[in-house]
Scaffold this motif. Sequence first.
Motif, PDB file in Angstrom:
ATOM      1  N   PRO A 151       0.838  -1.281   0.069  1.00 39.02           N
ATOM      2  CA  PRO A 151      -0.072   0.099  -0.001  1.00 39.02           C
ATOM      3  C   PRO A 151       0.891   1.257   0.001  1.00 39.02           C
ATOM      4  O   PRO A 151       0.612   2.137  -0.698  1.00 39.02           O
ATOM      5  CB  PRO A 151      -0.871  -0.230   1.463  1.00 39.02           C
ATOM      6  N   THR A 152       1.977   1.164   0.578  1.00 40.37           N
ATOM      7  CA  THR A 152       2.822   2.533   0.827  1.00 40.37           C
ATOM      8  C   THR A 152       3.460   2.839  -0.820  1.00 40.37           C
ATOM      9  O   THR A 152       3.462   3.850  -1.112  1.00 40.37           O
ATOM     10  CB  THR A 152       4.049   2.210   1.946  1.00 40.37           C
ATOM     11  N   ARG A 153       3.877   1.749  -1.034  1.00 41.29           N
ATOM     12  CA  ARG A 153       4.774   1.905  -2.466  1.00 41.29           C
ATOM     13  C   ARG A 153       3.373   2.308  -3.591  1.00 41.29           C
ATOM     14  O   ARG A 153       3.825   3.213  -4.596  1.00 41.29           O
ATOM     15  CB  ARG A 153       5.224   0.441  -2.749  1.00 41.29           C
ATOM     16  N   ILE A 154       2.384   1.692  -3.371  1.00 42.76           N
ATOM     17  CA  ILE A 154       1.357   2.059  -4.295  1.00 42.76           C
ATOM     18  C   ILE A 154       0.821   3.582  -4.365  1.00 42.76           C
ATOM     19  O   ILE A 154       0.961   4.287  -5.264  1.00 42.76           O
ATOM     20  CB  ILE A 154       0.152   1.338  -4.037  1.00 42.76           C
ATOM     21  N   ALA A 155       0.892   4.081  -3.025  1.00 43.34           N
ATOM     22  CA  ALA A 155       0.480   5.443  -2.829  1.00 43.34           C
ATOM     23  C   ALA A 155       1.700   6.351  -3.383  1.00 43.34           C
ATOM     24  O   ALA A 155       1.514   7.454  -3.844  1.00 43.34           O
ATOM     25  CB  ALA A 155       0.289   5.706  -1.205  1.00 43.34           C
ATOM     26  N   LYS A 156       3.108   6.071  -3.103  1.00 42.86           N
ATOM     27  CA  LYS A 156       4.059   6.843  -3.683  1.00 42.86           C
ATOM     28  C   LYS A 156       4.100   6.693  -5.240  1.00 42.86           C
ATOM     29  O   LYS A 156       4.373   7.905  -5.755  1.00 42.86           O
ATOM     30  CB  LYS A 156       5.389   6.161  -2.933  1.00 42.86           C
ATOM     31  N   LEU A 157       3.959   5.568  -5.706  1.00 44.36           N
ATOM     32  CA  LEU A 157       4.018   5.612  -7.134  1.00 44.36           C
ATOM     33  C   LEU A 157       2.804   6.484  -7.679  1.00 44.36           C
ATOM     34  O   LEU A 157       2.931   7.350  -8.807  1.00 44.36           O
ATOM     35  CB  LEU A 157       3.686   4.258  -7.625  1.00 44.36           C
ATOM     36  N   GLY A 158       1.540   6.357  -7.121  1.00 40.49           N
ATOM     37  CA  GLY A 158       0.364   7.373  -7.694  1.00 40.49           C
ATOM     38  C   GLY A 158       0.720   8.725  -7.427  1.00 40.49           C
ATOM     39  O   GLY A 158       0.493   9.631  -8.277  1.00 40.49           O
ATOM     40  N   LEU A 159       1.427   9.016  -6.273  1.00 37.42           N
ATOM     41  CA  LEU A 159       1.537  10.511  -5.945  1.00 37.42           C
ATOM     42  C   LEU A 159       2.639  11.069  -7.127  1.00 37.42           C
ATOM     43  O   LEU A 159       2.596  12.353  -7.567  1.00 37.42           O
ATOM     44  CB  LEU A 159       2.075  10.553  -4.660  1.00 37.42           C
ATOM     45  N   VAL A 160       3.795  10.135  -7.301  1.00 33.30           N
ATOM     46  CA  VAL A 160       4.851  10.560  -8.334  1.00 33.30           C
ATOM     47  C   VAL A 160       4.142  10.899  -9.534  1.00 33.30           C
ATOM     48  O   VAL A 160       4.592  11.984 -10.269  1.00 33.30           O
ATOM     49  CB  VAL A 160       5.855   9.652  -8.267  1.00 33.30           C
ATOM     50  N   PHE A 161       3.147  10.151 -10.024  1.00 39.60           N
ATOM     51  CA  PHE A 161       2.942  10.133 -11.746  1.00 39.60           C
ATOM     52  C   PHE A 161       1.697  11.332 -11.647  1.00 39.60           C
ATOM     53  O   PHE A 161       1.812  11.824 -12.600  1.00 39.60           O
ATOM     54  CB  PHE A 161       2.203   8.804 -12.044  1.00 39.60           C
ATOM     55  N   VAL A 162       1.210  11.771 -10.767  1.00 38.12           N
ATOM     56  CA  VAL A 162       0.168  12.662 -10.584  1.00 38.12           C
ATOM     57  C   VAL A 162       1.011  13.940 -10.673  1.00 38.12           C
ATOM     58  O   VAL A 162       0.720  14.778 -11.364  1.00 38.12           O
ATOM     59  CB  VAL A 162      -0.879  12.517  -9.368  1.00 38.12           C
ATOM     60  N   LEU A 163       2.128  13.965  -9.566  1.00 37.18           N
ATOM     61  CA  LEU A 163       2.909  15.201  -9.530  1.00 37.18           C
ATOM     62  C   LEU A 163       3.650  15.319 -11.088  1.00 37.18           C
ATOM     63  O   LEU A 163       3.997  16.472 -11.533  1.00 37.18           O
ATOM     64  CB  LEU A 163       3.831  14.912  -8.506  1.00 37.18           C
ATOM     65  N   ARG A 164       4.021  14.187 -11.789  1.00 34.30           N
ATOM     66  CA  ARG A 164       4.657  14.377 -12.962  1.00 34.30           C
ATOM     67  C   ARG A 164       3.662  15.191 -13.855  1.00 34.30           C
ATOM     68  O   ARG A 164       4.268  15.813 -14.625  1.00 34.30           O
ATOM     69  CB  ARG A 164       5.067  12.802 -13.625  1.00 34.30           C
ATOM     70  N   GLY A 165       2.563  14.784 -14.162  1.00 33.63           N
ATOM     71  CA  GLY A 165       1.440  15.608 -15.119  1.00 33.63           C
ATOM     72  C   GLY A 165       1.370  16.916 -14.619  1.00 33.63           C
ATOM     73  O   GLY A 165       1.100  17.912 -15.519  1.00 33.63           O
ATOM     74  N   VAL A 166       1.207  17.152 -13.314  1.00 42.11           N
ATOM     75  CA  VAL A 166       0.984  18.749 -12.882  1.00 42.11           C
ATOM     76  C   VAL A 166       2.118  19.444 -13.228  1.00 42.11           C
ATOM     77  O   VAL A 166       2.006  20.554 -13.586  1.00 42.11           O
ATOM     78  CB  VAL A 166       0.584  18.547 -11.409  1.00 42.11           C
ATOM     79  N   VAL A 167       3.339  18.949 -12.908  1.00 37.18           N
ATOM     80  CA  VAL A 167       4.507  19.516 -13.168  1.00 37.18           C
ATOM     81  C   VAL A 167       4.960  19.909 -14.636  1.00 37.18           C
ATOM     82  O   VAL A 167       5.159  21.036 -14.802  1.00 37.18           O
ATOM     83  CB  VAL A 167       5.753  18.974 -12.181  1.00 37.18           C
ATOM     84  N   LEU A 168       4.887  18.805 -15.345  1.00 30.46           N
ATOM     85  CA  LEU A 168       5.161  18.999 -16.921  1.00 30.46           C
ATOM     86  C   LEU A 168       4.071  20.054 -17.444  1.00 30.46           C
ATOM     87  O   LEU A 168       4.554  20.667 -18.324  1.00 30.46           O
ATOM     88  CB  LEU A 168       5.225  17.641 -17.322  1.00 30.46           C
ATOM     89  N   VAL A 169       2.934  20.126 -17.050  1.00 27.97           N
ATOM     90  CA  VAL A 169       1.765  20.956 -17.753  1.00 27.97           C
ATOM     91  C   VAL A 169       1.687  22.372 -17.092  1.00 27.97           C
ATOM     92  O   VAL A 169       1.239  23.264 -17.817  1.00 27.97           O
ATOM     93  CB  VAL A 169       0.484  20.029 -17.693  1.00 27.97           C
ATOM     94  N   PHE A 170       2.238  22.452 -15.818  1.00 33.20           N
ATOM     95  CA  PHE A 170       1.966  23.779 -15.160  1.00 33.20           C
ATOM     96  C   PHE A 170       2.771  25.009 -15.920  1.00 33.20           C
ATOM     97  O   PHE A 170       1.974  26.046 -15.856  1.00 33.20           O
ATOM     98  CB  PHE A 170       2.770  23.625 -14.041  1.00 33.20           C
ATOM     99  N   PRO A 171       3.958  24.906 -16.739  1.00 37.57           N
ATOM    100  CA  PRO A 171       4.282  26.062 -17.522  1.00 37.57           C
ATOM    101  C   PRO A 171       3.449  26.491 -18.592  1.00 37.57           C
ATOM    102  O   PRO A 171       3.410  27.529 -19.156  1.00 37.57           O
ATOM    103  CB  PRO A 171       5.821  25.432 -17.954  1.00 37.57           C
ATOM    104  N   VAL A 172       2.455  25.459 -19.303  1.00 38.44           N
ATOM    105  CA  VAL A 172       1.939  25.618 -20.442  1.00 38.44           C
ATOM    106  C   VAL A 172       0.989  26.686 -20.288  1.00 38.44           C
ATOM    107  O   VAL A 172       1.113  27.855 -21.096  1.00 38.44           O
ATOM    108  CB  VAL A 172       1.113  24.246 -20.725  1.00 38.44           C
ATOM    109  N   PRO A 173      -0.021  26.931 -19.514  1.00 38.35           N
ATOM    110  CA  PRO A 173      -0.846  27.999 -19.373  1.00 38.35           C
ATOM    111  C   PRO A 173      -0.052  29.385 -19.289  1.00 38.35           C
ATOM    112  O   PRO A 173      -0.410  30.546 -19.893  1.00 38.35           O
ATOM    113  CB  PRO A 173      -1.634  27.920 -18.041  1.00 38.35           C
ATOM    114  N   PHE A 174       1.258  29.620 -18.652  1.00 39.17           N
ATOM    115  CA  PHE A 174       2.104  30.898 -18.706  1.00 39.17           C
ATOM    116  C   PHE A 174       2.650  30.921 -19.714  1.00 39.17           C
ATOM    117  O   PHE A 174       2.844  32.306 -20.150  1.00 39.17           O
ATOM    118  CB  PHE A 174       3.111  30.766 -17.466  1.00 39.17           C
ATOM    119  N   LEU A 175       2.950  29.836 -20.625  1.00 42.03           N
ATOM    120  CA  LEU A 175       3.609  29.980 -22.016  1.00 42.03           C
ATOM    121  C   LEU A 175       2.507  30.581 -22.836  1.00 42.03           C
ATOM    122  O   LEU A 175       2.951  31.636 -23.742  1.00 42.03           O
ATOM    123  CB  LEU A 175       4.161  28.698 -22.658  1.00 42.03           C
ATOM    124  N   LEU A 176       1.267  30.154 -22.725  1.00 40.32           N
ATOM    125  CA  LEU A 176       0.338  30.787 -23.674  1.00 40.32           C
ATOM    126  C   LEU A 176      -0.087  32.185 -23.242  1.00 40.32           C
ATOM    127  O   LEU A 176      -0.523  33.035 -24.109  1.00 40.32           O
ATOM    128  CB  LEU A 176      -0.871  29.891 -23.310  1.00 40.32           C
TER     129      LEU A 176
END
Length: 325
Positions: A151-176
């Motif tokens: 369960p701990t590893r699953i939670a960490k994996l889920g959090l990492v991949f959610v943050l991956r999407g957020v961090v990579l897309v976060f600059p896009v609105p500011f670039l636009l």
Amino acid sequence: MLDTFSPYTMSDFNSTDFTNPSTFILLGIPGLEEDIYLWISIPFCLMYVISIVGNSVILFIIKTDPSLHEPMYIFLSMLAVTDLSLSLSTMPTILGIYLFKSREISLDACFAQVFFIHSLSLTESSMLLLMAFDRFVAICNPLRYASILTPTRIAKLGLVFVLRGVVLVFPVPFLLKRFQYCRANVLSHSYCLHQEVMKLACSDINVNSIYGLSVKLLTVGLDSLLIFLSYVMIIKTVLSVASPKESLRAMNTCVSHLCAILLFFTPEIGLSVIHRFGNSSSHLLQILLGYVYLLVPPLMNPIVYSVKSKHLRTRIIRDVDGVCH
């Protein structure tokens, strides 16, 4: 076809009078009379209701049934949350067009929608990768399944991949946001996509184009490759150690996940290719593929998993019988 759409005509698209517009116009489906918009809204409303109810039911069942607190179902609940969020991020503009004939969206609201749509799409890709990893471990290394996917590893994996999407897309609105928009302010879809919004800018969009392509390759491209390799290893393992009957039983546990993969990656890749390289492709094809890309996976995933998962199906039938009696 576009020049028959009312009240916007082809001359509106070619106009360059929109210097720094305060809003964008969401077109919807071109070539249709507004009188039939109410009829078109019915299937869209049904799709949203089924998506929201279906994913909510899956979340409720997994949360309340201790026997479903297994890695496969935890990953499924993550996928359901992503699908639910994706439906809610597109619902205001799509239903706004067809129910209330409201096509205008402010620049800030459009940029916010770009962020949510693209970050959630990357998260969905990540969830499908994690589910492929779950199937890989369950079939190729079943004795260590519980020790690997804790369960701990699953939670960490889920959090990492959610943050991956957020961090990579976060600059896009500011670039636009830094662009000057001096071209026609009409968007062909019923929602805002980065690859379409940036084309309305009168500035140099090379940075956005390169960044968007890089993010797509490093996320969706890499995820699809890893999913493919996972299934190569799964098939190799199944064919080498199991009898034909056992092989069929093992692969049957992957059918619902394979359906989810096809439902997501096929329109996702197709829409990306059309936007970047399909300038001569049918405009209507782009729009229809855009609807499939964002509306069909959240709609079909709960149905596919409910049908293919015996535990989920049994619990749903039991709950329905309880309500009816």
